[in-house]
Enzyme design. Sequence first.
Site, PDB file in Angstrom:
ATOM      1  N   TYR A 103       0.827  -1.205   0.000  1.00 48.50           N
ATOM      2  CA  TYR A 103       0.000   0.000   0.000  1.00 48.50           C
ATOM      3  C   TYR A 103       0.860   1.255   0.000  1.00 48.50           C
ATOM      4  CZ  TYR A 103      -3.346   3.445   1.488  1.00 48.50           C
ATOM      5  OH  TYR A 103      -4.138   4.549   1.536  1.00 48.50           O
ATOM      6  N   TRP A 105       1.227   5.710  -1.530  1.00 43.61           N
ATOM      7  CA  TRP A 105       0.987   6.720  -2.554  1.00 43.61           C
ATOM      8  C   TRP A 105       2.073   6.790  -3.607  1.00 43.61           C
ATOM      9  CZ3 TRP A 105      -2.210  11.437  -2.957  1.00 43.61           C
ATOM     10  CH2 TRP A 105      -3.454  11.271  -2.338  1.00 43.61           C
TER      11      TRP A 105
HETATM   12  P1  PGD Z   1       3.858   8.041   1.797  1.00 46.94           P
HETATM   13  O1  PGD Z   1       4.703   8.820   2.743  1.00 46.94           O
HETATM   14  O2  PGD Z   1       3.145   8.816   0.736  1.00 46.94           O
HETATM   15  O3  PGD Z   1       2.800   7.331   2.732  1.00 46.94           O
HETATM   16  O4  PGD Z   1       0.769   6.270   3.694  1.00 46.94           O
HETATM   17  P2  PGD Z   1       1.832   6.087   2.496  1.00 46.94           P
HETATM   18  O5  PGD Z   1       2.618   4.852   2.763  1.00 46.94           O
HETATM   19  O6  PGD Z   1       1.162   6.218   1.171  1.00 46.94           O
HETATM   20  O7  PGD Z   1       4.717   6.857   1.180  1.00 46.94           O
HETATM   21  C1  PGD Z   1       5.061   6.792  -0.137  1.00 46.94           C
HETATM   22  C2  PGD Z   1       6.445   6.166  -0.265  1.00 46.94           C
HETATM   23  O8  PGD Z   1       6.700   5.932  -1.648  1.00 46.94           O
HETATM   24  C3  PGD Z   1       7.579   7.048   0.230  1.00 46.94           C
HETATM   25  O9  PGD Z   1       8.457   6.303   1.038  1.00 46.94           O
HETATM   26  C4  PGD Z   1       8.286   7.484  -1.056  1.00 46.94           C
HETATM   27  O10 PGD Z   1       9.659   7.722  -0.890  1.00 46.94           O
HETATM   28  C5  PGD Z   1       8.051   6.289  -1.934  1.00 46.94           C
HETATM   29  N1  PGD Z   1       8.152   6.568  -3.378  1.00 46.94           N
HETATM   30  C6  PGD Z   1       7.912   7.712  -4.047  1.00 46.94           C
HETATM   31  N2  PGD Z   1       8.077   7.516  -5.369  1.00 46.94           N
HETATM   32  C7  PGD Z   1       8.420   6.217  -5.540  1.00 46.94           C
HETATM   33  C8  PGD Z   1       8.729   5.404  -6.680  1.00 46.94           C
HETATM   34  O11 PGD Z   1       8.674   5.822  -7.823  1.00 46.94           O
HETATM   35  N3  PGD Z   1       9.027   4.101  -6.455  1.00 46.94           N
HETATM   36  C9  PGD Z   1       9.066   3.575  -5.208  1.00 46.94           C
HETATM   37  N4  PGD Z   1       9.376   2.290  -5.090  1.00 46.94           N
HETATM   38  N5  PGD Z   1       8.799   4.319  -4.117  1.00 46.94           N
HETATM   39  C10 PGD Z   1       8.471   5.617  -4.288  1.00 46.94           C
HETATM   40  C11 PGD Z   1      -0.263   7.212   3.651  1.00 46.94           C
HETATM   41  C12 PGD Z   1      -1.402   6.780   4.577  1.00 46.94           C
HETATM   42  O12 PGD Z   1      -1.072   7.061   5.944  1.00 46.94           O
HETATM   43  C13 PGD Z   1      -2.684   7.423   4.257  1.00 46.94           C
HETATM   44  S1  PGD Z   1      -3.133   7.529   2.597  1.00 46.94           S
HETATM   45  C14 PGD Z   1      -3.541   7.844   5.210  1.00 46.94           C
HETATM   46  S2  PGD Z   1      -4.947   8.718   4.778  1.00 46.94           S
HETATM   47  C15 PGD Z   1      -3.376   7.527   6.626  1.00 46.94           C
HETATM   48  N6  PGD Z   1      -3.532   8.670   7.462  1.00 46.94           N
HETATM   49  C16 PGD Z   1      -3.205   8.591   8.766  1.00 46.94           C
HETATM   50  C17 PGD Z   1      -3.777   9.411   9.801  1.00 46.94           C
HETATM   51  O13 PGD Z   1      -4.627  10.276   9.545  1.00 46.94           O
HETATM   52  N7  PGD Z   1      -3.348   9.228  11.072  1.00 46.94           N
HETATM   53  C18 PGD Z   1      -2.445   8.304  11.399  1.00 46.94           C
HETATM   54  N8  PGD Z   1      -2.061   8.178  12.671  1.00 46.94           N
HETATM   55  N9  PGD Z   1      -1.904   7.512  10.452  1.00 46.94           N
HETATM   56  C19 PGD Z   1      -2.246   7.611   9.158  1.00 46.94           C
HETATM   57  N10 PGD Z   1      -1.669   6.772   8.227  1.00 46.94           N
HETATM   58  C20 PGD Z   1      -2.130   6.686   6.854  1.00 46.94           C
END
Ligand code: PGD
Length: 753
Positions: A103, A105
Amino acid sequence: MHRQQSSHWGLFTAASTPDGLGVIADPDDPDPAPLLRNVPAALDERVRVLAPHVRKGWLEGRGVRGRDEYVQVSWAEAVELAAGALDRVRRVHGNEAIYGGSYGWGSAGRFHHAQSQIHRFLNVIGGYTRSVNSYSLGAATPLLRHVVGSVDPIGRPTAWPVLAEHTEHFVCFGGIPAKNSQVNSGGISKHSVAGHLRQARARGARFTLVGPLRDDLAAELDAEWLAPVPGTDTALMLALCHVLIERGWHAEEFLRTHCEGFEEFWKYLSGAADGTAKSPQWAEEICGIDAAVIVGLAESMATRRTMVTLSWSLQRARHGEQPLWAGIALACVLGQIGLPGGGFGHGYGSMAGIGVRPLPYRLPTLPQGVNPVRQFIPVARIADMLLNPGQEYEYNGERRTYPDIRLVYWAGGNPFHHHQDLTRLAEAFNRPEAVIVHDPFWTATARHADIVFPATTTLERNDLGCAREDRALVAMRQVVPPLGEARSDFEIFAALAEKLGLAQEFTEGRDERAWLEHLYEQWRQNFDPGLDFAQFWENGRLDLPGEPDDQVLYDRFRADPAGNPLPTPSGRIELFSQRIDSFGYADCPGHPAWLVPEELQVPPGSGEFPLFLVANNPATRLHSQLDHGATSADSKVHDREPMRIHPADAAARGLSTGDIARVVSATGSALAAVVISDAVRPGVVQLSTGAWFDPSAPEVATCIHGNPNAVTRDIGTSSLAQGCTGQLTRIEVRRHEDPPPPLRTLTPPIAPR
Ligand code: PGD
């Protein structure tokens, strides 16, 4: 030369200059996101994974994930090790033993979409255990299918221009936060939410913000601010329904013709079912909002064209199904669903694209193939699954069994940011035989892997950028060559597929350029913009025609409910769901109900953990991405994530702005920097998600940087949806007297050569 690029937070152009990466917002964007200042940090070599690495202890058959060092290996060695682990697990335990939920983004772009790439690869090698639903909408997705038959209220709510023109009273549970409106999954070419809200205000619309944070609605909207005890919105909504019905302000006809189960719901509201009327006085005791204020609000809602909005955050808490269902019920009682500017909306302000009419045709999409493995988990149950193979659990009316996972493969997400109770997650990640991660950065997830592949960022590759709720298809052009030995996820999987003898199946003989052309030309078969790929690429951008932004949620259903039934068992909106009721779940009964969450079993303000932590999504970065970038870094105090606390709560604890505090819960602890603010409700502390998890000084705190998931609880919303509950936690805050330990997040855990 500046090259066009795209991100989840907007379009920009970028160029490599002697002073670093120059980033310029797209000139056509009326309200570009401050997050663009984070982009140059994508090329910060201090935190980039520059070559394949393997955990030392894994090579030696010992050690603990998360506390080990890494050694650099060649691409050939890394591919051999990863292919070997995959092959061994699928042969010995079957493909179900591979977890590829993966999972997250990742980055914008249709081809280099890490999740599509990993799922395609794992399907080619025989399948994997997947995840369903999201951390964003864990409770909503299953619930909405029962209550209104589909997730349309998320994907197709009434369009913004209609609200701007018609809504007279916005009643915003959880607000419409400007910060989240900066972001849209897949990209956004024009940020317009703030403008629509301003337009409504200029027309005289009234705004009521219901939530613990005053800035969840822009100050210029002059909203009335109601701040119930966190997690009690359902009680407030039920009381609003009660007043409306008791005083005869309800839409009797709409409830009869368009809703199912009003009688059951009223039995509960009136107290006929359980002896407790859900009156304003009853709600006042629970949520702390004056009964007279509740009555006044109900009257205004009944006499104005009212839009009840619920941010996604409300359902990201224990019993998160209830505020959403109660909000829908409230809108049904008002009877304005299907009228321009009336009804309910879920997620306005949770993402920029909510309230924009989706494109009526498919976008270029990488085919993922077919997964022969039927096994799945609700996404936020990952730690439960890894810790309890073979254990039974409830989900959406089914008794399911957790699979025995031997290999975890992750690309494009950061579970050590997004999951709850990170200590428990670390324990869970120590169970499988192998953990493989692709990431451009040394995130906490990369630091819990056995094999880390260096992925490129969007700046280092070519792609197609677009989102269903946007009107532009853009050529995302490579700005700089890949850093170090980084490769795209596609190239990494292509190398693994080749090693496993499946190169042709995975790549179909195409490289990046050929895939972009193929995806574009395939797409042209159902929507032809009149340019071939070469012309499009040369042009750099296509304006995508969509339908007019005049959509009103359920307008046809309103006009003729029998002719346009909803896909629910009754064809109507289910205020009582026979189906949910038949599951017999005490934590999600057959109609919206006030269920006391564990967080409220001890009265707020008392006990070991008197305060509420609101762990919302951050304003200065997207989730954990580019936490070291300029906008995010500027918000830190003594390198720690800022934590807002009300002046009265700070005074009671002797805290001043700039102090370092220890946030403690029954689960864990985190250091954070104190910011005193009256924009948070008394009794509430706000610490956004996304500070990179730093567990390097466990004697001081579970996380010394300020990741709130060090203290959140890992429990599902309910047996129905098993969604993420990270939003609310009971905590205490104490001053941390000693100098805080230095952060290790910018120091990769690489063994000296
Ligand atoms: P990101 O930090 O966007 O978080 O959680 P999510 O895991 O989506 O992680 C994306 C990762 O992808 C990063 O490590 C980035 O470096 C990597 N990345 C970027 N580009 C690339 C690529 O091209 N290839 C590869 N392999 N990696 C790449 C988000 C999630 O957190 C979400 S959507 C929600 S809504 C939740 N919200 C909460 C909340 O409200 N409160 C708490 N306590 N916790 C939450 N967690 C959730």
